[in-house]
Design an enzyme around this catalytic site. Structure first.
Site, PDB file in Angstrom:
ATOM      1  N   CYS A  51       5.865  -6.583   3.163  1.00  0.00           N
ATOM      2  CA  CYS A  51       5.381  -5.901   2.085  1.00  0.00           C
ATOM      3  C   CYS A  51       5.841  -5.916   0.472  1.00  0.00           C
ATOM      4  CB  CYS A  51       5.311  -4.344   2.345  1.00  0.00           C
ATOM      5  SG  CYS A  51       7.221  -3.657   2.470  1.00  0.00           S
ATOM      6  N   HIS A  81       7.564   1.052   2.110  1.00  0.00           N
ATOM      7  CA  HIS A  81       6.387   0.378   2.166  1.00  0.00           C
ATOM      8  C   HIS A  81       5.904   0.330   0.663  1.00  0.00           C
ATOM      9  CE1 HIS A  81       3.208  -1.973   3.942  1.00  0.00           C
ATOM     10  NE2 HIS A  81       2.251  -1.022   3.283  1.00  0.00           N
ATOM     11  N   HIS A 128      -2.045  -5.201   0.729  1.00  0.00           N
ATOM     12  CA  HIS A 128      -0.699  -4.842   1.240  1.00  0.00           C
ATOM     13  C   HIS A 128      -0.623  -5.939   2.414  1.00  0.00           C
ATOM     14  CE1 HIS A 128      -1.375  -1.433   4.224  1.00  0.00           C
ATOM     15  NE2 HIS A 128      -2.479  -2.138   4.089  1.00  0.00           N
TER      16      HIS A 128
END
Length: 388
Positions: free
Chosen positions: A300, A348, A360
């Site tokens: 990420c 994240h 993402h």
């Protein structure tokens, strides 16, 4: 993420506008579906489908958290290794200069031996263990010629500096070893969590997997509804801002339109964000791989770092540092290019593309994709940061 990193105090959570009726209806829908789709625990104590789903999600979250710790440890290891290499190179050069100074002193001692002159025994300095041993021999120093004294001074200086650098190198090597241990631990943790998650999923029957897919689909529908709601709110604000600007222009005034950011700043940011988003879109479909920064795969924070690098903006490697690399804004004021962070431990991140959507790298076993920022519920959003 890693044991070497100090625990961070989560930043102030910045959430979007909640709609109680909508949220309640969605939660009710998910709850009903879960009740009908989830198998009850068996008599042998086997966990229910709902419990398995939660466990798998938790394992993936833990794996991603460990991934960020791994990223941090790897970055720290690289910096420390570079520092150690520099120190060792310096020690080697200083040792060479020390040997040259020692050789000069030796030449004085040899000359004294050949001539039998009543000059001080220069070899005494070659037998000294420390610079202090040399300085203690003041009576010998007093009987030396000027050039001999210069040679001794140089030798003392070189020995002192070399010993200091050797100590620094030793300490840096010890720190590097400890960080490499953190790196190894984080790597093992990621692999263990992923293995546990795969083993749990492997035990599910085809029917159970289908039920889990149905629950996930319902969650995605709710996320899409929430994203559409946010998009409508953004359109309303833009329309109001345009109306206010037109009104101010027609009135011939130079007063503020109420915006806290100048048009030039907006234009500059939009240009950079466009480049970052163009890069991110080009990565869609590439696999999530923990610790990866491209070009074939990403995790990420590796994706967001690479995207903004394409726009000429350097971001830190980990989510922990990226969350502090810009200005925090409310979710309701998010602009394309902003970074959206998730969970209280900030493990994240995605890059906002507008209309409640982001690009993402979700988690192990998935691919870079577009998805609602509400994919894991509104409460999972930690903050939104404008990095440039």
């Amino acid at each position: 993420m890693a044991s070497h990193r100090k625990s961070r105090t989560p930043g102030t959570r910045v959430t979007g506008i909640r709609t109680p009726a909508l949220a309640t209806a969605a939660l009710t829908s998910v709850a009903l579906l879960s009740q009908t789709a989830t198998a009850a625990p068996s008599d042998d104590g086997k966990p229910s489908l709902e419990e398995v789903e939660k466990k798998v999600d938790d394992l993936y979250r833990q794996a991603e958290s460990a991934t960020e710790k791994y990223n941090a440890a790897r970055e720290k290891t690289a910096k420390q290794r570079k520092q150690v290499d520099t120190l060792l190179d310096d020690v080697a050069k200083r040792t060479q200069r020390l040997n040259e100074a020692r050789a000069e002193l030796g030449s004085f001692a040899a000359a004294q031996y050949r001539t039998g002159a009543g000059v001080p025994d220069t070899a005494t300095f070659l037998l000294a263990d420390t610079p202090q041993d040399i300085f203690d021999q003041r009576q010998v120093m007093d009987r030396m010629t000027g050039r001999q004294k210069e040679a001794v001074d140089d030798y003392v200086t070189q020995q002192s500096e070399t010993m200091k650098k050797r100590q620094e190198a030793t300490e840096s090597l010890q720190t590097l070893t400890e960080t490499q241990g953190d790196l190894k631990t984080a790597k093992a943790t990621v692999q263990k969590k992923l293995t546990d998650a795969r083993e749990l999923m492997a035990k599910l029957t085809a029917e159970e997997k289908a039920r889990l897919a149905a629950i996930e689909k319902e969650k995605q529908k709710e996320a899409a509804r929430k994203a559409a709601e946010l998009a409508e709110q953004q359109k309303a604000r833009e329309k109001a801002a345009a109306t206010q600007q037109d009104s101010g222009t027609s009135g011939g005034t130079s007063g503020s339109s109420g915006s806290t950011t100048s048009p030039s700043t907006d234009s500059s940011y939009a240009t950079k964000a466009e480049k970052a988003l163009a890069f991110a879109r080009a990565q869609i479909g590439k696999p999530y791989v923990w610790g990866a920064t491209g070009p074939g795969s990403y995790d990420c924070s590796g994706l967001t770092q690479a995207a903004w690098k394409a726009a000429g903006v350097t971001l830190p490697r980990t989510t922990y540092d990226q969350v502090n690399a810009g200005t925090t804004v409310p979710v309701s004021q998010a602009q394309p290019g902003d970074l959206v962070f998730f969970y209280d431990d900030v493990t994240h991140v995605g890059i906002y593309i507008g209309n409640g959507m982001m690009i993402h790298a979700p988690k192990p076993g998935t691919y870079v994709r577009e998805e609602s920022i509400y994919y894991d519920g509104e409460s999972s959003i930690h903050s939104v940061v404008r990095p440039a």
